[in-house]
Structure formats: structure tokens, C-alpha cells
Design a protein around this motif. Structure first.
Motif, PDB file in Angstrom:
ATOM      1  N   CYS A 244      -4.050  -3.370   5.898  1.00  0.00           N
ATOM      2  CA  CYS A 244      -4.437  -4.726   5.910  1.00  0.00           C
ATOM      3  C   CYS A 244      -3.352  -5.626   5.473  1.00  0.00           C
ATOM      4  N   ARG A 245      -3.414  -6.869   5.757  1.00  0.00           N
ATOM      5  CA  ARG A 245      -2.600  -7.878   5.643  1.00  0.00           C
ATOM      6  C   ARG A 245      -3.142  -9.099   5.345  1.00  0.00           C
ATOM      7  N   ALA A 249       2.491 -12.851   9.638  1.00  0.00           N
ATOM      8  CA  ALA A 249       3.780 -12.527   9.910  1.00  0.00           C
ATOM      9  C   ALA A 249       4.045 -11.154   9.164  1.00  0.00           C
ATOM     10  N   ASP A 250       2.967 -10.713   8.386  1.00  0.00           N
ATOM     11  CA  ASP A 250       3.584  -9.236   7.689  1.00  0.00           C
ATOM     12  C   ASP A 250       3.096  -8.093   8.289  1.00  0.00           C
ATOM     13  N   PRO A 251       4.156  -7.211   8.292  1.00  0.00           N
ATOM     14  CA  PRO A 251       3.614  -5.997   9.076  1.00  0.00           C
ATOM     15  C   PRO A 251       2.616  -5.057   8.613  1.00  0.00           C
ATOM     16  N   TRP A 274      -8.245 -14.149   3.301  1.00  0.00           N
ATOM     17  CA  TRP A 274      -8.491 -13.572   4.722  1.00  0.00           C
ATOM     18  C   TRP A 274      -7.464 -12.349   4.598  1.00  0.00           C
ATOM     19  N   TYR A 275      -8.118 -11.452   5.557  1.00  0.00           N
ATOM     20  CA  TYR A 275      -7.651 -10.130   5.790  1.00  0.00           C
ATOM     21  C   TYR A 275      -7.505  -9.771   7.262  1.00  0.00           C
ATOM     22  N   ASP A 276      -6.542  -9.220   7.854  1.00  0.00           N
ATOM     23  CA  ASP A 276      -6.322  -8.803   9.154  1.00  0.00           C
ATOM     24  C   ASP A 276      -6.382  -7.321   8.826  1.00  0.00           C
ATOM     25  N   VAL A 277      -7.307  -6.493   9.184  1.00  0.00           N
ATOM     26  CA  VAL A 277      -7.641  -5.163   8.935  1.00  0.00           C
ATOM     27  C   VAL A 277      -7.408  -4.101  10.015  1.00  0.00           C
TER      28      VAL A 277
END
Length: 475
Positions: A244-245, A249-251, A274-277
Motif C-alpha cells: 500500500c502507498r 508517485a510512490d512505488p 488515503w491508501y492505494d492498496v
């Protein structure tokens, strides 16, 4: 001449007869029921019961390079011959339709490129009426074990068993014993047994109930949330990884996700944000299964009593108005249009009596209405070559502002509208008249709404930028 002499003469003559008939097929095109050849040619092999002939015909030329002819036999005598079967295939044959002890057909497979592994063995043989045979297949010099019985008359495929071929395999043998039948063998087919693929399954579920969910997006109230994942086929999964980021822009960096005692996997997001999972299940036999979701954890919500007293508002041009309430806003904006009102409907509204009350709130939100997308074409003073917008109508001054007021009244009587109303959305971007005429338009909207209910609160315009000079001209 004795019966034995006649039989011997027939068997010795058979190869000669076949050599004179070039259309004799090496083996049949038909395969065992429900069987297809693997796409990899080194995963199957035909072993012909007879020796190669000068007039061989191939039902499928692609099989020629994957076919071996018999290289030996037991008994090794002159009574072996080639027999043309009724279906036009050439078979190895020995003896009359009597009882025969074990016979062996032998193939040298040392020069064959065949993948190591388990192979199902199918033999195509012929048995006359009231006859039967037993079949066994061995590698090397093995003796027949667990023979398979075939009592079907005529020509049939018989599954003989399964053998394991290795890089050291050099010799293959088909063992045949008959009852009231000659030894007749067309071909032996070896087909590699492909490992059964267990279809892996992986899905998500809600451990923490989301306050809102749509598609792959979730919003949680509170300071943390836990995402759950499960599989009905956990034995098919090697491992599960999660990444998760919090910035696009994070990998993504994946880490193993431990399996819980109940067989599920859980990912805890332990603070607001906010999380991109991405969660990835890696099966043993197929491609990884990826589950993606975006998560917003809002933190503790403000008390509902405070939210309902707030002056904070948002506008969802598209999307779900529930998101506005979750953000702590009190009011939303509702865009609508009276551009489709007909002259007949406007005339009827001018004669209508009685009030139609507007509403203050809906679904826990207060609303501000706003008109947009132009006016009815029949009300406007438009040039003949006026361009039409991509959506809605143009926004020109009216021939008679009473027609506009009546059109607004007709719209308000046939649609539930908010009590607070803005006369137009961003009029300076669309208006084709003067500032004074825009004020006339605002009066017409006010008069039309007030004729339906005096409770309407009419304001505006809704500007997309604040230009003091424009405001002064509208004052």
C-alpha cells in the motif's frame, strides 16, 4: 491341404496384398474417446503394431514424425503378418481366431524425443465376435502385471494403463493374450498425463464495515480500518502479499501477509489518510491474482448535530451525494433546467392556482437549486445563425420575459425543487445579452418561482470568478 497350411499361406500372403494397395492407412485418424493430442509434439507418441510398409498412407501427416514401427516381437517367427482391417487400417496379426498365450510387440524408443513423465497408454486392437483379449504395457523387460480385459468385438481403443517414462527408458512392450481371437494390433498411443490445474480463487471482504463503497473504492469513518481477503481454494495458493502507498508517485513494495487462524488474510490500515492498496495471491499453478482498492480513512466524524448546523457545503457535479455528508458538509447543490418547457405548459402554469411547496432537505442534506443549460428556444430572441452548444440550449435574452416566468413556474409545478434557488450557474460564461437584460432574467426566475410558492428564496447569480466590476453592473 490342411487347415494349418491354409492359415499359414493366408498370413504369408497378407503383406504382399497390402503392398499392392497404397491407400492402406498406417493407423486410424480417430483418437480414443474424449482425448486430444497435447500441442507439444514430444508429449505423445504412436507405436505401430506392424512394420513399416512401402505403401503407407498417413491420416494426418503431422503424426508421421511421431510414429515408431515395431522393432521386435515374441514369438519371433514367420507367422507374424500384416492384416488389412475392415476400416482400411493395417494391423499386426498373428494366428487364427483361437486361444493364444501371451504375445509381445516390442519398440525401441531410445531415439525418440519424448518428455519424461506419466503417460496414459491406449491400444487399438481388433477382436472377432465371441472373442476377447487381455492387454498389458510395460517398459524395459517387465512382465505383464494387472492386465486389462477387452471383450468388445470389432475394433476398439482400450486404455491399458499408465507408465512413467524417464530419460533412461529404452524399450516398450505391449503384451497380448487372446481367447477365441487372433492377435490383431493396430497401434499403441502414449499421451502424457498433464497435472490437474486447481483453479485458484481469491476475493476480498469487509472486516471493518465501510461508510461508503463503490467499485474498488472504500471510505471508512474512524481512525483505522481492516481489509479482509479469503479463498475457497487456499491449498492452491503458495502465499499472499500486500502493498500500500499513500502517494501516487510512490512505488508499490510487497510484503508477505500472514494467514489468520480462520484461514483468511487481513490488512490493517491504522491511521487516517488515503491508501492505494494492492493484495496479490500467488497460486502454485497459474498467474497471480491481484486485488486492487483505494481507501480513504476519514478519522472521527463530527457529531451529526454539529454537521446539521454547519454552513459548509459541497457540490457533486457527478457521483454520490453521500460523499458530501461523509465529508461533514451540510448542503449540496442541485443543477436543473427548464429548457424543455413547451408554450402550452407555460400558458397552463400562468392560469394555475394553488401552491406547490419546495423542500428544504433530502437524505440528510440541505439543497440549493440552480438553473442552467439555457432557456426554451421559443422564448429567446436569437439570431438565425446562432450556434448550438454541445449540450442544452443557448442563453439569449427573451422576447417576452413573462414567457420565461411562466416557463419557470411550469417547471416548478412539475418538479420537486429546493427552497433556496440560484437563478443561473455561471451566467457570465453563457449569457448573450447585456447586464441589464441578465437582471431582467433574474426577475423572471424570481417571479416564476414565487408564483408557485412564496417560500422560495431566490438569489444569484452563481459566478465562476469574482469580478467586482461585473457585480457593480448587476447591482
Amino acid at each position: 491341404m490342411s487347415k494349418a497350411s491354409l492359415l499359414a499361406s493366408a498370413l504369408l500372403a497378407a503383406p504382399l496384398l497390402l503392398a499392392q494397395e497404397p491407400d492402406v492407412r498406417v493407423h486410424a485418424l480417430i483418437l480414443p474417446p474424449s482425448l486430444s493430442l497435447p500441442p507439444r509434439t514430444n508429449a505423445w507418441l504412436f507405436l505401430e503394431g506392424e512394420s513399416a510398409g512401402s505403401g503407407d498412407a498417413w491420416p494426418d501427416p503431422a503424426r508421421k514424425s511421431r510414429t515408431l514401427f515395431r522393432t521386435g516381437q515374441v514369438p519371433d517367427d514367420k507367422w507374424w503378418g500384416a492384416y488389412r482391417a475392415p476400416d482400411g487400417t493395417r494391423m499386426a496379426m498373428r494366428g487364427a481366431d483361437l486361444n493364444h498365450p501371451w504375445h509381445r510387440l516390442i519398440w525401441d524408443v531410445s531415439g525418440t524425443s519424448i518428455e519424461p513423465g506419466l503417460y496414459d497408454v491406449h491400444a487399438r486392437v481388433m477382436v472377432t465376435t465371441n472373442g476377447s483379449c487381455e492387454l498389458a504395457f510395460t517398459l524395459g523387460d517387465g512382465l505383464p502385471e494387472r492386465p486389462v480385459s477387452n471383450t468388445k468385438s470389432y475394433i476398439n481403443w482400450v486404455q491399458v494403463g499408465t507408465v512413467e517414462i524417464t530419460d533412461e527408458t529404452r524399450k516398450a512392450q505391449l503384451h497380448v493374450r487372446t481367447r477365441q481371437a487372433a492377435v490383431r494390433v493396430d497401434t499403441v498411443l502414449l499421451v502424457k498425463v498433464e497435472p490437474a490445474v486447481v483453479k485458484a480463487e481469491f476475493k476480498d471482504f469487509d472486516v471493518t464495515p465501510p461508510a461508503w463503497r463503490k467499485g474498488d473504492g472504500r471510505i471508512f469513518a474512524g481512525n483505522s480500518a481492516t481489509l479482509g481477503f479469503s479463498s475457497d481454494t487456499p491449498e492452491a495458493l503458495q502465499r499472499v502479499e500486500a502493498a500500500c502507498r499513500q502517494r501516487p508517485a510512490d512505488p508499490f513494495v510487497f510484503h508477505p501477509l500472514a494467514q489468520e487462524v480462520d484461514g483468511t488474510w487481513r490488512l490493517k490500515l491504522d491511521h487516517p489518510g488515503w491508501y492505494d492498496v494492492q493484495v496479490k495471491a500467488i497460486p502454485a499453478q497459474c498467474d497471480p491474482i491481484l486485488r486492487k482498492t483505494t481507501v480513504a480513512i476519514l478519522g472521527e466524524s463530527i457529531p451529526e448535530s454539529r454537521r446539521r448546523q454547519s454552513v459548509f457545503g459541497l457540490w457533486n457535479v457527478h457521483g454520490d451525494s453521500e460523499l458530501i455528508r461523509l465529508a461533514g458538509a451540510r448542503w449540496n447543490r442541485r443543477m436543473t433546467s427548464f429548457r424543455d418547457v413547451t408554450p402550452e405548459a407555460a400558458a397552463a402554469a400562468a392560469e394555475a392556482v394553488g401552491e406547490v411547496a419546495p423542500y428544504d432537505e433530502k437524505d440528510g442534506l440541505a439543497y440549493v437549486g440552480v438553473y442552467s443549460f439555457g432557456m426554451p428556444l421559443w422564448t429567446m430572441r436569437m439570431p438565425d445563425n446562432a450556434p448550438m452548444p454541445g449540450f442544452g440550449n443557448p442563453f439569449y435574452p427573451a422576447n417576452d420575459w413573462r414567457d420565461v416566468a411562466n416557463s419557470v413556474a411550469a417547471h416548478a409545478r412539475s418538479n420537486a425543487l429546493p427552497r433556496a434557488f440560484s437563478m443561473y450557474n455561471e451566467p457570465l460564461a453563457h449569457w448573450k445579452g447585456s447586464h441589464a437584460e441578465l437582471v431582467d432574467y433574474a426577475r423572471a426566475v424570481r417571479d416564476g418561482l414565487k408564483s408557485v410558492s412564496p417560500d422560495y428564496l431566490v438569489g444569484g447569480p452563481g459566478l465562476y470568478s469574482i469580478r467586482i466590476g461585473d457585480l457593480e453592473k448587476l447591482a
